[in-house]
Enzyme design. Structure first.
Site, PDB file in Angstrom:
ATOM      1  N   ASP A 139       0.579  35.347 -35.471  1.00 45.34           N
ATOM      2  CA  ASP A 139      -0.404  35.417 -34.391  1.00 45.34           C
ATOM      3  C   ASP A 139       0.181  36.337 -33.332  1.00 45.34           C
ATOM      4  O   ASP A 139       1.289  36.094 -32.842  1.00 45.34           O
ATOM      5  CB  ASP A 139      -0.640  34.029 -33.786  1.00 45.34           C
ATOM      6  CG  ASP A 139      -1.386  33.097 -34.735  1.00 45.34           C
ATOM      7  OD1 ASP A 139      -1.803  33.555 -35.808  1.00 45.34           O
ATOM      8  OD2 ASP A 139      -1.545  31.910 -34.393  1.00 45.34           O
ATOM      9  N   ASP A 153     -11.943  28.523 -38.074  1.00 44.15           N
ATOM     10  CA  ASP A 153     -11.154  27.727 -37.126  1.00 44.15           C
ATOM     11  C   ASP A 153     -11.894  26.417 -36.829  1.00 44.15           C
ATOM     12  O   ASP A 153     -12.501  26.268 -35.759  1.00 44.15           O
ATOM     13  CB  ASP A 153     -10.975  28.498 -35.803  1.00 44.15           C
ATOM     14  CG  ASP A 153     -10.248  29.818 -35.993  1.00 44.15           C
ATOM     15  OD1 ASP A 153      -9.210  29.826 -36.666  1.00 44.15           O
ATOM     16  OD2 ASP A 153     -10.730  30.840 -35.457  1.00 44.15           O
TER      17      ASP A 153
END
Ligand code: 1PR
Length: 582
Positions: free
Chosen positions: A279, A437
Site C-alpha cells: 500500500d 474492500d
C-alpha cells in the site's frame, strides 16, 4: 494523417504530458505500402542490427513494457518495427502479442505486417512469439471471431472451458511437459512458468510436429512450439522470474553458455500464488512510502498521528521478488482523491520496479475518468494505459468498479462505458483485477437484508450468527448499497479477470483470512480470487488454500515488518502438499 489501426478508438495514443518514451507504435497509412506476398523477400544477411539488437514488434495495443525490460536486463538493445521491411530485415524478432486477437490481426493485416511475418517465419528466421504471438501462427482463433491467423500451424485457438471447474482466465504458475528438444526450454528443468490467458491451442495429430511442450489445465493445451528457428510460447518468459529470463537468454543469445546446472524443480501443476502487496501513499513530508493500516487506518496511534512508514516501494518490491513472491502489487491508496497521473513519483516507482522485477506487477488506485483543474479530461483507459506503459502487467480497480456494478445491477444493461469494460476490452480481461474492500455487517437472521449473507464460523460481537459483506469505496470511507457477493458476480460479467478480495475487519489484524467471505466469493465466480487481509503466520495460508477455492493469497504487514519470510510461507505450504513455485 490517417491512422492505419482499424479499430483505432481502442488503441488510445496519449499526447502532451502523458506521452511516454515507449508510446505505442502509431501506424500511418501513407508510410506503409501494402505488398503482395510474392514481392516479399527476407534478406538472409540481416541488416536489422548487430548481435546485441533484437527487433520487437509492438503493434501498439498493450502492455509490452515487461518484455522490453527483460530484453534490456539481458543487455540487448531493442529496435522497434516501424514498417514491414523492419520485420523482413530483422536478425531476431520477438512478437509479444498482447490485447485481443481480432484487433491484433486487423492491425497486422492492414499494414502489411502479417505478410511480412509470414514470409519471415516461412524462411525459418529466428522468431519468438509470446501468447498471442503463438496464437497468430494457427489457422484461426475464436477470440472475437472466428478470426483468421497466419495459418502456418493446423488448428483453431479456442477458449478454455470453465464448465469443467477450471477458472478462466488461466492465471498463474504452471508446469510444462517438454515434448522435444526445443533449445530455449533447456533450463526450465521442472520449474513453474507464468501463464495468463483465456484462449489456447490444443494438440492434434496435424500439429504434433510443431509442439515442443504442453501444459495441463483441465485438459492439455499447447504451451510452446518450435520448428527450426521459429519458437512461440503461450506463457510469459518475461514474467517467469529466473526461469523465464533463461528462456529469453537462450533465444536472444544462443551462444551464451551456462556454467551452472539449472536447479531441478518438482513442479507438478498450477501453483497457489503468494503475493506481496504494497500500500503506497505520500506521507506528511511528501515522500511516497509503503504504509500499512489496521483495518485501513494507516496512521500511528501517537500524538503526531503520522502515516506509518514501512519502507521504500522500489526497494521492498525488489526484495520481495528475490525472496520468491509470485507477484507484487502496488495500491496507490490515496488515488481515490488524487489524480494518479498527477502523481508522477508513483509512475516512476512502477518504471523503476519493472526494470528489475520479473514477476507480474499489479497496480491499483485512482483508475477512473478524471477532469483536471485545467479542464483536461482523462479517460480511465488513458490512466490504465499509462500504468501499463510504465510497467504494470495488470491494473486493479476499486471504487469505480463498485459504481459500475451498482449501475449494472440497477439497469441490467452493460453500457460498455465503465472503466472495467473499456480496459478489459482493450487489454483483455486477464489484465483487469477488481479490488473489493468489504466490511462485515452482522445479522441475526439471513433474511434481514436483500444481500447474500453467510452463516459465520465465529459469532459476531453480540452473538450474531450471520453477516453480509458491505462493499465500500474511497479506501473504506463510504459504505455502498451492494454486497461483496453481488459485486463479484457483476464485475465478472462486466469483464474482470480476477478479484482481489480484501476484508476491512481482518486487515492488519494477523488473525487469519476471513474464510467465510473468501469461500463465499470463490465459490460464486469462475475467475480467480486472491485472498487478502489478516495473514499472521504461514498456517493462515494453508488454511485459506485448504478451505476455500482461492487461487492466491496476499500478505502485507507480516512481510513488511519481516515477521514471516515469503520462503517460510512456501516451505510450509509444500509440507502441507499445496503446490507452490519454488
Ligand atoms: O478505489 O480504485 O482508488 O483503489 C484504491 C485501492 O487502495 C483499493 O484496492 C483499496 O483496497 C486500497 N486501499 C485504499 N485504502 C486503503 C487503506 O488501507 N487505507 N488498502 C487501501 C487496502 C488492503 C490490502 C492489504 C491487505 C493485507 N489494503 O491490500 O494489503 O489487507 O494486509 P495484511 O496482510 O497486513 O492484513 P481505488
Amino acid at each position: 494523417m490517417e491512422s492505419a489501426t482499424l479499430n483505432s478508438s481502442q488503441f488510445t495514443t496519449l499526447s502532451g504530458p502523458l506521452r511516454s518514451r515507449n508510446q505505442p507504435l502509431r501506424l500511418h497509412r501513407s508510410s506503409i505500402s501494402f505488398r503482395s506476398s510474392n514481392k516479399l523477400s527476407v534478406r538472409a544477411s540481416a541488416v536489422g542490427g548487430n548481435d546485441s539488437t533484437v527487433t520487437l514488434l509492438d503493434y501498439g495495443a498493450g502492455n509490452v513494457q515487461s518484455i522490453r525490460n527483460a530484453i534490456r536486463y539481458l543487455g540487448l538493445d531493442i529496435k522497434d518495427v516501424q514498417t514491414p521491411e523492419d520485420i523482413l530485415n530483422a536478425k531476431r524478432l520477438i512478437f509479444p502479442g498482447v490485447g485481443a486477437f481480432g484487433a491484433m490481426m486487423d492491425v497486422l493485416n492492414n499494414n502489411g505486417m502479417a505478410e511480412a511475418l509470414r514470409a519471415y517465419i516461412e524462411n525459418d528466421r529466428p522468431f519468438l512469439g509470446i501468447c498471442l504471438g503463438l496464437h497468430l501462427l494457427f489457422e484461426s482463433s475464436e477470440e472475437n471471431g472466428p478470426v483468421k491467423g497466419l495459418g502456418l500451424i493446423p488448428g483453431v485457438v479456442g477458449r478454455f472451458d470453465s464448465s469443467n471447474g477450471c477458472r478462466v482466465p488461466h492465471i498463474g504458475w504452471n508446469v510444462l511437459q517438454v515434448k522435444k528438444d526445443s533449445i530455449i526450454l533447456d533450463e526450465v528443468a521442472n520449474r513453474h512458468v507464468y501463464f495468463v490467458h483465456s484462449y489456447r491451442a490444443v494438440p492434434s495429430e496435424e500439429n504434433e510436429e510443431w509442439i515442443s511442450s504442453t501444459c495441463n489445465y483441465g485438459n492439455g493445451f499447447i504451451s510452446s512450439i518450435r520448428r527450426g528457428n521459429v519458437h512461440a510460447v503461450q506463457f510469459h518468459p518475461e514474467k517467469s522470474g529466473d526461469v523465464g529470463l533463461s528462456i529469453l537468454r537462450k533465444f536472444l543469445l544462443p551462444n551464451s553458455s551456462v556454467t551452472k546446472k539449472p536447479f531441478e524443480g518438482k513442479a507438478k501443476k498450477l501453483a497457489k500464488r503468494v503475493i506481496a502487496c504494497l500500500d503506497v501513499r505520500t506521507n506528511d513530508n511528501g515522500d511516497l512510502v509503503v504504509t500499512k493500516g489496521d483495518q485501513y487506518d494507516v496512521r500511528e496511534q501517537t500524538k503526531e498521528n503520522e502515516v506509518r512508514n514501512l519502507g521504500k516501494p522500489v526497494e521492498l518490491a525488489g526484495q520481495y521478488y528475490s525472496d520468491g513472491a509470485d507477484e507484487v502489487s502496488f495500491l496507490n491508496i490515496t488515488g481515490f482523491r488524487d489524480f494518479p497521473l498527477g502523481d508522477l513519483p508513483m509512475l516512476q516507482i512502477l518504471r523503476c520496479t519493472s526494470e528489475n522485477v520479473f514477476v507480474p506487477l499489479t497496480v491499483g488506485g485512482g483508475i477512473r475518468d478524471f477532469t483536471d483543474a485545467n479542464g483536461r479530461y482523462y479517460s480511465s483507459l488513458e490512466v490504465a494505459s499509462e500504468y501499463f506503459r510504465s510497467g504494470a502487467d495488470k491494473i486493479s480497480i476499486g471504487s469505480d468498479a463498485v459504481y459500475a456494478a451498482e449501475e449494472y445491477l440497477k439497469t441490467g444493461v452493460k453500457t460498455g462505458k465503465s472503466s472495467l469494460e473499456q480496459i478489459s476490452r482493450v487489454y483483455g480481461n486477464q489484465a483487469v483485477v477488481v479490488s473489493i474492500d468489504p466490511r462485515r455487517q452482522y445479522l441475526t437472521s439471513p433474511y434481514e437484508v436483500g444481500f447474500k449473507s453467510v452463516k459465520l464460523r465465529n459469532l459476531g460481537p453480540n452473538g450474531e450468527e450471520y453477516a453480509w459483506y458491505q462493499c465500500t469505496v474511497n479506501g473504506g470511507r463510504e459504505g455502498r448499497p451492494i454486497g461483496a457477493y453481488e459485486l463479484a458476480k457483476a464485475v465478472e460479467e462486466l469483464g474482470a479477470g480476477e478479484i482481489l478480495l480484501n476484508c476491512i475487519d481482518c486487515d492488519g489484524q494477523g488473525n487469519g483470512f476471513d474464510i467465510d467471505l473468501i469461500k463465499l466469493i470463490s465459490d460464486a465466480v469462475s475467475i480467480p480470487v486472491i485472498a487478502s487481509s489478516g495473514a499472521g503466520k504461514p498456517e493462515h495460508f494453508s488454511e485459506v488454500f485448504s478451505e476455500t477455492n482461492a487461487s492466491a493469497a496476499v500478505a502485507a504487514g507480516i512481510f513488511h515488518r519481516k515477521e514471516v519470510p515469503i520462503q517460510s510461507v512456501k516451505d510450509h505450504l509444500l509440507k502441507k502438499d499445496i503446490e507452490v513455485r519454488m
